[in-house]
Design a protein around this motif. Structure first.
Motif, short mmCIF file in Angstrom:
data_model
loop_
_atom_site.label_atom_id
_atom_site.label_comp_id
_atom_site.label_asym_id
_atom_site.label_seq_id
_atom_site.Cartn_x
_atom_site.Cartn_y
_atom_site.Cartn_z
N VAL A 116 1.05 -1.41 0.21
CA VAL A 116 -0.35 0.39 -0.34
C VAL A 116 1.16 1.52 0.18
CG1 VAL A 116 0.10 -0.40 2.73
CG2 VAL A 116 -2.05 1.20 1.36
N GLY A 117 0.46 2.20 -1.10
CA GLY A 117 1.59 3.84 -1.56
C GLY A 117 0.07 4.07 0.00
N VAL A 118 1.10 4.86 0.27
CA VAL A 118 0.44 6.78 1.66
C VAL A 118 1.36 7.61 1.22
CG1 VAL A 118 0.79 7.18 3.81
CG2 VAL A 118 0.15 4.90 3.45
N ARG A 119 0.44 8.30 0.69
CA ARG A 119 0.44 9.62 0.10
C ARG A 119 -0.66 10.92 1.22
NH1 ARG A 119 2.64 11.59 -4.39
NH2 ARG A 119 2.90 12.68 -3.39
N ALA A 120 0.69 11.01 2.69
CA ALA A 120 -0.13 12.13 3.93
C ALA A 120 0.37 12.77 4.12
CB ALA A 120 -0.82 11.04 4.89
N GLY A 121 0.05 13.81 4.88
CA GLY A 121 1.23 14.31 6.15
C GLY A 121 2.07 15.25 4.38
N VAL A 138 -1.03 -5.92 5.31
CA VAL A 138 -0.27 -5.75 4.03
C VAL A 138 0.71 -6.26 3.73
CG1 VAL A 138 -1.89 -4.21 1.82
CG2 VAL A 138 0.04 -3.34 3.82
N GLY A 139 1.73 -6.66 3.29
CA GLY A 139 3.01 -7.17 2.99
C GLY A 139 4.43 -5.73 3.08
N MET A 140 3.30 -4.59 2.11
CA MET A 140 4.96 -3.32 2.97
C MET A 140 3.91 -2.53 2.75
SD MET A 140 7.87 -2.37 -0.01
CE MET A 140 8.64 -3.64 -0.11
N VAL A 141 4.54 -1.67 3.43
CA VAL A 141 4.04 -0.11 3.25
C VAL A 141 5.08 0.73 2.36
CG1 VAL A 141 3.00 1.98 4.45
CG2 VAL A 141 2.66 -0.19 5.36
N ARG A 142 4.52 1.45 1.45
CA ARG A 142 5.10 2.96 1.35
C ARG A 142 5.20 4.42 1.51
NH1 ARG A 142 8.84 0.67 -2.71
NH2 ARG A 142 7.73 -1.14 -4.35
N PHE A 143 5.64 5.46 1.49
CA PHE A 143 5.43 6.79 2.24
C PHE A 143 6.24 7.56 0.99
CE2 PHE A 143 6.04 10.60 4.07
CZ PHE A 143 4.35 10.78 4.81
N ARG A 144 5.54 8.42 1.08
CA ARG A 144 5.40 9.26 0.36
C ARG A 144 4.36 10.80 1.05
NH1 ARG A 144 7.87 13.03 -3.77
NH2 ARG A 144 6.71 13.35 -5.53
N ARG A 185 6.02 -0.02 -7.45
CA ARG A 185 4.86 -0.25 -7.47
C ARG A 185 4.19 -0.61 -6.02
NH1 ARG A 185 1.34 0.25 -11.47
NH2 ARG A 185 -0.05 -1.36 -10.58
N VAL A 186 2.94 -0.24 -6.32
CA VAL A 186 1.82 -0.33 -5.13
C VAL A 186 0.29 -1.26 -5.42
CG1 VAL A 186 2.65 1.33 -3.97
CG2 VAL A 186 0.65 1.87 -4.81
N GLN A 187 -0.12 -1.64 -5.15
CA GLN A 187 -1.70 -2.48 -5.23
C GLN A 187 -2.79 -1.40 -5.21
OE1 GLN A 187 0.78 -4.61 -3.77
NE2 GLN A 187 0.68 -4.56 -6.66
N ALA A 188 -2.29 0.09 -3.94
CA ALA A 188 -3.47 0.70 -3.81
C ALA A 188 -3.20 1.77 -3.10
CB ALA A 188 -4.39 0.43 -2.94
N TRP A 189 -3.24 2.75 -3.50
CA TRP A 189 -2.62 4.22 -2.90
C TRP A 189 -3.90 4.62 -1.24
CZ3 TRP A 189 1.60 6.31 -2.92
CH2 TRP A 189 2.02 6.20 -4.04
N VAL A 190 -3.36 5.35 -0.89
CA VAL A 190 -4.34 6.67 -0.05
C VAL A 190 -4.00 8.35 0.21
CG1 VAL A 190 -5.05 6.87 2.46
CG2 VAL A 190 -3.92 4.28 1.78
N VAL A 191 -4.94 8.83 -0.07
CA VAL A 191 -4.52 9.58 -0.56
C VAL A 191 -5.11 10.11 0.42
CG1 VAL A 191 -3.91 11.47 -1.99
CG2 VAL A 191 -4.21 9.82 -3.36
N GLY A 192 -4.39 11.90 1.96
CA GLY A 192 -4.87 11.29 3.32
C GLY A 192 -4.66 12.94 3.23
N SER A 193 -5.12 12.84 4.65
CA SER A 193 -4.85 14.89 5.42
C SER A 193 -3.70 15.40 5.40
CB SER A 193 -5.67 15.21 6.29
OG SER A 193 -4.62 14.07 7.06
N GLY A 223 -5.78 4.19 6.44
CA GLY A 223 -4.96 4.07 5.69
C GLY A 223 -5.13 2.47 6.10
N LEU A 224 -5.43 1.94 6.78
CA LEU A 224 -6.56 1.12 7.72
C LEU A 224 -6.98 0.47 6.16
CD1 LEU A 224 -6.89 -1.93 9.28
CD2 LEU A 224 -8.73 -0.55 9.90
N ILE A 225 -8.21 1.55 5.43
CA ILE A 225 -8.84 0.95 4.48
C ILE A 225 -7.82 0.33 3.56
CG2 ILE A 225 -10.93 1.59 3.17
CD1 ILE A 225 -11.94 3.30 5.13
N GLY A 226 -7.31 1.72 2.87
CA GLY A 226 -5.70 1.05 2.06
C GLY A 226 -5.06 0.30 1.75
N SER A 227 -4.85 -0.37 3.15
CA SER A 227 -3.64 -1.54 3.13
C SER A 227 -4.78 -2.66 2.98
CB SER A 227 -3.78 -1.76 4.82
OG SER A 227 -4.58 -2.56 5.80
#
Ligand SMILES: NC(=O)C1=CN([C@@H]2O[C@H](COP(=O)(O)OP(=O)(O)OC[C@H]3O[C@@H](n4cnc5c(N)ncnc54)[C@H](O)[C@@H]3O)[C@@H](O)[C@H]2O)[C@@H](O)CC1
Ligand SMILES: [K+]
Length: 471
Positions: A237-242, A262-268, A293-301, A415-419
């Motif tokens: 899961v890729g997280v774009r937050a903060g 999930v197996g891994m969390v990527r962050f930017r 690569r990620v299988q889903a993104w979270v774009v957040g606050s 983040g949880l839903i993204g995972s």
């Protein structure tokens, strides 16, 4: 799974039942109601029971249940609020020693059989007066009062919408029959129902209008790794937050994503800020910050205006995306990828161009409209969070605690839903399972007291463990 059906669906099922005409359905309903009252009071003998009885079959249920209670030694008075009352029920009550009265002031329990699924919303003047005389709460009144058991649904509520119009009874316990109704699950109506007890009367029902996951459903849906899995097959899961200005949002969203599903969390960071990324890794060394690569993104606050660019980049990857907080402002129509939008009432009002109060008053119709308009799963946060998909299915979340209304809890949820999306759940399941686990973690972490978003995130793994079968 809890299921709620509309009045039309219930009426059709009742009419198709061979037990309707013989009155067997009503006997089952009344007996279930009487047992629920006895359980609530811890017995029947010597208890003062006042029945508030309207003109229809809802009053009939109350009268037959009253007869049952009177035969077990309760002192049962029926306050008839209409010139008509169910004749069979009335005869049964009298035969069992119950009385009819034109007023009453004291009761151990009040059984609200004023109106059920046949009623129009709101209470008539004489019903409000009877409730007040007995200390039954009508709407927001608050004073010393007896226990209130509503028959089928608190009188005055609209069964099908979850809306509240005019006055209505506030119940401690609602005993319903055959299936739950929408009002039992969807706020603000659900908040008037107290505990809901379902009595099976043997109806054969179609697919529900609204449903609610229970622990066993979550256990079935949860993504569980198998022997041959490795971190990439489990999902990334890729997280774009903060951002430089809001580093905390990054930490919380990552904490929700990194609960081990999930197996891994990527962050930017939303604004690409490297310092934010360093702080995230310092807190969670397992998080990876290089591109991949990620299988889903979270774009957040926490990204302000930059969230629109982050969302466009995520959508460009062609994988499902969770759109939260600041990123919601960048949504003006269907996205090119499967999406979960996670607004609170104010954000949903902005998305739909309505007032926040209108969304809060009619949550079910607002969330359905948004799912349709944006071609996405929409999760409307609230005491009873709603998850709607464009095809029309709706789930209501029943876990959680009022302490969960705290800053940053939404970041953890996104983040949880993204995972769960990255682990392979479809957007509807990911959103509703995520919400259930988030509420369950919050209730456990709160233990009836104050709560922080970090504590919710810390409690997620244990919440997942409790759901899984013991190895
Ligand atoms: N048909 C059956 O076999 C069964 C019916 N059941 C019960 O029957 C109920 C439905 O019965 P009905 O269809 O007779 O309808 P209700 O008893 O819910 O209400 C209809 C009556 O209330 C009056 N009314 C409407 N709005 C009102 C308001 N705001 N204030 C006061 N009075 C109002 C109407 O004039 C009508 O006479 C269910 O909620 C359930 O409790 C259960 O016994 C299960 C089996
Ligand atoms: K009722």
């Amino acid at each position: 799974m809890r299921h709620a059906h509309t009045v039309a669906q219930v009426r059709a099922a009742e009419e198709a039942s061979p037990d309707l005409a013989s009155g067997v359905l009503m006997q089952r309903a009344a007996r279930g109601l009487a047992h629920a009252v006895i359980d609530l009071l811890g017995g029947a003998y010597g208890r003062r029971v006042v029945l508030l009885v309207g003109s229809g079959d809802n009053g009939g249920d109350a009268l037959y249940a009253g007869a049952y209670l009177a035969r077990r030694g309760a002192l049962v008075d029926a306050w008839l609020l209409s010139e008509r009352a169910h004749p069979g029920g009335l005869a049964a009550l009298r035969a069992a020693g119950g009385r009819t009265v034109a007023s009453a002031a004291r009761a151990d329990v009040v059984v609200d059989g004023i109106v059920g699924i046949g009623g129009r919303p709101g209470l008539r003047r004489e019903a409000v007066a009877a409730c007040r005389a007995l200390g039954v709460r009508v709407g927001a009144d608050e004073h010393a009062r007896p226990l209130v058991v509503s028959v089928d649904l608190p009188s005055g509520l609209d069964a099908d919408t979850g809306r509240v119009e005019g006055s209505h009874v506030m119940a401690d316990l609602t005993v319903t029959f055959g299936t739950e109704k929408v009002a039992h699950l969807v706020d603000p109506a659900a908040a008037a129902c107290g505990t809901v007890h379902l009595v099976d009367i043997g109806l054969d029902l179609p697919a529900a209008a609204v449903e609610a996951l229970q622990q066993a459903d979550v256990a079935t849906l949860l993504p569980v790794p198998e022997g041959a899995d490795h971190k990439y097959t489990r999902g990334v899961v890729g997280v774009r937050a903060g951002s430089a200005t809001y580093p905390g949002a990054a930490r919380l969203c990552v904490a929700g994503a990194a609960s081990g599903l999930v197996g891994m969390v990527r962050f930017r960071a939303v604004d690409g800020d490297e310092d934010t990324a360093r702080r995230v890794v310092a807190a969670r060394p397992e998080v990876v910050t290089n591109a991949g690569r990620v299988q889903a993104w979270v774009v957040g606050s926490g990204g302000g205006d930059r969230a629109a660019d982050a969302l466009a980049e995520a959508v460009g990857d062609g994988v499902p995306v969770v759109v939260d907080a600041d990123a919601l402002a960048a949504v003006d129509g269907p996205l090119a990828v499967p999406a979960v939008l996670t607004p609170h009432a104010g954000e949903l009002a902005q998305l739909l161009g309505m007032e926040r109060a209108e969304v809060e008053a009619d949550q079910l119709s607002a969330v359905r409209r948004a799912a349709d308009r944006f071609g996405a799963v929409v999760l409307l946060k609230g005491r009873r969070t709603l998850v709607a998909e464009p095809a029309g299915r709706v789930r209501v979340n029943t876990t959680g605690t009022p302490w969960l209304a705290t800053a940053g809890a939404g970041d953890v949820l996104a983040g949880l839903i993204g995972s769960l999306l990255a682990a392979g759940l479809d957007p509807f399941d990911a959103a509703s399972v995520g919400c259930w686990l988030h509420g369950a973690a919050a209730t456990a972490a709160s233990a009836g007291g104050p709560l922080t978003a970090s504590a919710v995130a810390d409690a997620l793994s244990a919440a997942v463990r409790r759901v899984l079968p013991t190895p």
